[in-house]
Design an enzyme around this catalytic site. Sequence first.
Site, PDB file in Angstrom:
ATOM      1  N   CYS A 154      33.500  10.727 -24.713  1.00  0.00           N
ATOM      2  CA  CYS A 154      33.823  11.863 -23.863  1.00  0.00           C
ATOM      3  C   CYS A 154      32.711  12.021 -22.829  1.00  0.00           C
ATOM      4  O   CYS A 154      31.735  11.269 -22.850  1.00  0.00           O
ATOM      5  CB  CYS A 154      33.984  13.151 -24.676  1.00  0.00           C
ATOM      6  SG  CYS A 154      34.931  14.399 -23.755  1.00  0.00           S
ATOM      7  N   CYS A 212      34.899  17.706 -19.661  1.00  0.00           N
ATOM      8  CA  CYS A 212      35.142  16.414 -20.317  1.00  0.00           C
ATOM      9  C   CYS A 212      35.631  15.329 -19.359  1.00  0.00           C
ATOM     10  O   CYS A 212      36.501  14.524 -19.727  1.00  0.00           O
ATOM     11  CB  CYS A 212      36.106  16.612 -21.484  1.00  0.00           C
ATOM     12  SG  CYS A 212      35.502  17.781 -22.718  1.00  0.00           S
ATOM     13  N   LYS A 225      43.712  18.318 -30.643  1.00  0.00           N
ATOM     14  CA  LYS A 225      42.416  18.989 -30.568  1.00  0.00           C
ATOM     15  C   LYS A 225      42.629  20.327 -29.876  1.00  0.00           C
ATOM     16  O   LYS A 225      43.053  20.391 -28.728  1.00  0.00           O
ATOM     17  CB  LYS A 225      41.434  18.127 -29.783  1.00  0.00           C
ATOM     18  CG  LYS A 225      40.067  18.777 -29.615  1.00  0.00           C
ATOM     19  CD  LYS A 225      39.105  17.823 -28.923  1.00  0.00           C
ATOM     20  CE  LYS A 225      37.736  18.435 -28.754  1.00  0.00           C
ATOM     21  NZ  LYS A 225      36.798  17.492 -28.125  1.00  0.00           N
ATOM     22  N   ARG A 255      28.310  22.606 -29.655  1.00  0.00           N
ATOM     23  CA  ARG A 255      27.875  22.636 -28.258  1.00  0.00           C
ATOM     24  C   ARG A 255      26.367  22.855 -28.171  1.00  0.00           C
ATOM     25  O   ARG A 255      25.738  22.406 -27.210  1.00  0.00           O
ATOM     26  CB  ARG A 255      28.687  23.673 -27.479  1.00  0.00           C
ATOM     27  CG  ARG A 255      30.141  23.176 -27.331  1.00  0.00           C
ATOM     28  CD  ARG A 255      31.080  24.166 -26.673  1.00  0.00           C
ATOM     29  NE  ARG A 255      32.462  23.676 -26.779  1.00  0.00           N
ATOM     30  CZ  ARG A 255      33.534  24.358 -26.423  1.00  0.00           C
ATOM     31  NH1 ARG A 255      33.402  25.586 -25.924  1.00  0.00           N
ATOM     32  NH2 ARG A 255      34.738  23.839 -26.546  1.00  0.00           N
ATOM     33  N   ARG A 293      37.767  25.119 -21.886  1.00  0.00           N
ATOM     34  CA  ARG A 293      38.501  23.858 -21.995  1.00  0.00           C
ATOM     35  C   ARG A 293      40.000  24.072 -22.217  1.00  0.00           C
ATOM     36  O   ARG A 293      40.708  23.183 -22.666  1.00  0.00           O
ATOM     37  CB  ARG A 293      37.937  23.041 -23.154  1.00  0.00           C
ATOM     38  CG  ARG A 293      36.454  22.723 -23.049  1.00  0.00           C
ATOM     39  CD  ARG A 293      36.133  21.418 -23.749  1.00  0.00           C
ATOM     40  NE  ARG A 293      34.766  21.279 -24.211  1.00  0.00           N
ATOM     41  CZ  ARG A 293      33.712  21.140 -23.420  1.00  0.00           C
ATOM     42  NH1 ARG A 293      33.846  21.178 -22.112  1.00  0.00           N
ATOM     43  NH2 ARG A 293      32.514  20.974 -23.943  1.00  0.00           N
ATOM     44  N   GLU A 308      51.815  15.607 -29.140  1.00  0.00           N
ATOM     45  CA  GLU A 308      50.570  14.920 -28.777  1.00  0.00           C
ATOM     46  C   GLU A 308      50.353  13.682 -29.654  1.00  0.00           C
ATOM     47  O   GLU A 308      49.968  12.619 -29.169  1.00  0.00           O
ATOM     48  CB  GLU A 308      49.372  15.872 -28.945  1.00  0.00           C
ATOM     49  CG  GLU A 308      49.237  16.909 -27.841  1.00  0.00           C
ATOM     50  CD  GLU A 308      48.564  16.338 -26.595  1.00  0.00           C
ATOM     51  OE1 GLU A 308      48.326  15.113 -26.556  1.00  0.00           O
ATOM     52  OE2 GLU A 308      48.297  17.117 -25.658  1.00  0.00           O
ATOM     53  N   LYS A 347      42.021  18.656 -35.192  1.00  0.00           N
ATOM     54  CA  LYS A 347      40.706  19.287 -35.083  1.00  0.00           C
ATOM     55  C   LYS A 347      40.843  20.674 -34.487  1.00  0.00           C
ATOM     56  O   LYS A 347      41.525  20.817 -33.469  1.00  0.00           O
ATOM     57  CB  LYS A 347      39.845  18.416 -34.158  1.00  0.00           C
ATOM     58  CG  LYS A 347      38.490  18.962 -33.876  1.00  0.00           C
ATOM     59  CD  LYS A 347      37.783  18.093 -32.895  1.00  0.00           C
ATOM     60  CE  LYS A 347      36.503  18.804 -32.524  1.00  0.00           C
ATOM     61  NZ  LYS A 347      35.806  18.139 -31.453  1.00  0.00           N
ATOM     62  N   SER A 373      31.947  21.938 -36.571  1.00  0.00           N
ATOM     63  CA  SER A 373      30.640  22.580 -36.692  1.00  0.00           C
ATOM     64  C   SER A 373      30.725  24.044 -37.140  1.00  0.00           C
ATOM     65  O   SER A 373      29.967  24.470 -38.005  1.00  0.00           O
ATOM     66  CB  SER A 373      29.912  22.475 -35.360  1.00  0.00           C
ATOM     67  OG  SER A 373      30.693  23.039 -34.314  1.00  0.00           O
TER      68      SER A 373
HETATM   69  C1  PBG Z   1      33.433  16.998 -27.107  1.00  0.00           C
HETATM   70  C2  PBG Z   1      33.531  17.307 -28.541  1.00  0.00           C
HETATM   71  C3  PBG Z   1      33.470  18.571 -29.130  1.00  0.00           C
HETATM   72  C4  PBG Z   1      33.523  18.352 -30.512  1.00  0.00           C
HETATM   73  C5  PBG Z   1      33.632  16.991 -30.722  1.00  0.00           C
HETATM   74  N1  PBG Z   1      33.655  16.346 -29.490  1.00  0.00           N
HETATM   75  C6  PBG Z   1      33.280  19.903 -28.532  1.00  0.00           C
HETATM   76  C7  PBG Z   1      34.228  20.394 -27.537  1.00  0.00           C
HETATM   77  O1  PBG Z   1      35.333  19.893 -27.345  1.00  0.00           O
HETATM   78  O2  PBG Z   1      33.837  21.358 -26.887  1.00  0.00           O
HETATM   79  C8  PBG Z   1      33.448  19.431 -31.555  1.00  0.00           C
HETATM   80  C9  PBG Z   1      32.904  19.024 -32.864  1.00  0.00           C
HETATM   81  C10 PBG Z   1      32.440  20.137 -33.733  1.00  0.00           C
HETATM   82  O3  PBG Z   1      32.514  21.327 -33.387  1.00  0.00           O
HETATM   83  O4  PBG Z   1      31.963  19.822 -34.824  1.00  0.00           O
HETATM   84  N2  PBG Z   1      34.593  16.576 -26.483  1.00  0.00           N
HETATM   85 ZN    ZN Z   2      34.288  16.480 -24.174  1.00  0.00          ZN
END
Ligand code: PBG
Ligand code: ZN
Length: 324
Positions: free
Chosen positions: A120, A130, A195, A205, A217, A233, A248, A274
Site C-alpha cells: 500500500c 493509499c 476491508k 496508524r 478513507r 468485493e 478486516k 490493532s
Molecule cells: C494500510 C493498512 C491499515 C491496516 C493495514 N494496512 C490501516 C488503514 O487502512 O488505515 C490496519 C491494520 C491494523 O489496524 O492492525 N492500508
Molecule cells: Zn493504505
Amino acid sequence: MQYPDYRPRRLRRSENLRRMIQETTLSPADFVYPVFLVAGTGVKKEISSMPGQYNLSVDMAVEMAEEAYGLGIPSVILFAIPEAKDSVGAQAWNDKGIVQQAIRAIKRKIPNMVVIADACFCEYTDHGHCGVLTKGVLDNDASLENLQRVALSYAKAGVDIVAPSGMLDGFVGATREGLDSEAYDQVGIMAYSAKYASAYYDSFRDAADCAPLSGDRRGYQMDPANGREALREVTLDIAEGADIVMVKPALAYLDIIHSIASEVDLPIAAYNVSGEYAMVKAAALNGWADYDRVMMENLLAMKRAGSDMMLTYHALDAAKLLGG
Ligand code: PBG
Ligand code: ZN
C-alpha cells in the site's frame, strides 16, 4: 418431572469428553504475525498504543521472525515506515527499501518461513492516502500502475505473497498482471478484499505512521453498514486472481467472515486488527480482563466463524499458550 432423552451435559462432564467433541481448534499454524519495520539497526521501540508490539529495524525483525517461527508460526506480514515520504509514495517500490531488505533478510535466515508483504502507499505518501491523489481524490488507475511496481519489487526480493491493502478497484488484477509480466507466477496474492473504513485501525496508524493528513478513507474502504457488498468485493477479487481473501477487521465482522466462508471456496484470512488488540491489552493491563482467556476466545471465534488464518498481534502469545 419429565426428563429429556438427550442431555447435552453428558458430554461436558470431563475434560477429555469436552476435548473429543470440540469443533474448532487453534494451532500456531493459523497465525500470521504482523511486523512493523523502521530504518536503522538495533531498533526495538515499543508502540505506545500497542503494548507488547514494536517498531523494529530489519535486524531485529529477523530475530522476531525467528522467534515466531520457532513457536510454530509459519508466516509474517511486513509493514514499514520509510525514511522519506513524497506525494506518490515512491519509496514503496525502492528495491533497496526497508520492506525489500527485510524480505531478503528473513528469507535468507529462515527460507521456509512464508513472507507476506503488505502493498500500500499510505505509509509512503506525505498525505497519508493509499495511492496517488488527483485534485485531492484517490486516483485509482494511476495508483494501480504504482502498485504493480511495488509487487514486482517485492517479488524480486523473494516475497512469497503480496498483500495489496488499498481497496483500489482492480487492485488484485493489476497485481497479478504485474507479477506475471515478469514470470513471478508463483508469487501469491492475499487480497484485503473486504476491508472496512474502521475506527479499529487507529493504533496501527501510530505504528505505521499512515493516518491521512486530511479526510478519511471512506472513499475507498467499505462502509461498516454493508454486508452483501463484502461478497461482491470478494467475488471480484477472486475473478481477478486472488489466492487468499481477507476480511478486516475481524471481531465486529464475524458475520461477514461467516457469510463469505459459506459462499466461496478460497482460503479466508481474518485480520484481527490493532484496535482489537489494544482493547484486550488495555483491559488486561487494568486488571479488568484475563488476557490469555479473552485472547484465545477471540481467536477461536474468528476460526469458528470460518477463517482459515488470522493475522494477529497476539500470534506469539497465543502460540506460546498452545505449546508452540
Ligand atoms: C494500510 C493498512 C491499515 C491496516 C493495514 N494496512 C490501516 C488503514 O487502512 O488505515 C490496519 C491494520 C491494523 O489496524 O492492525 N492500508
Ligand atoms: Zn493504505
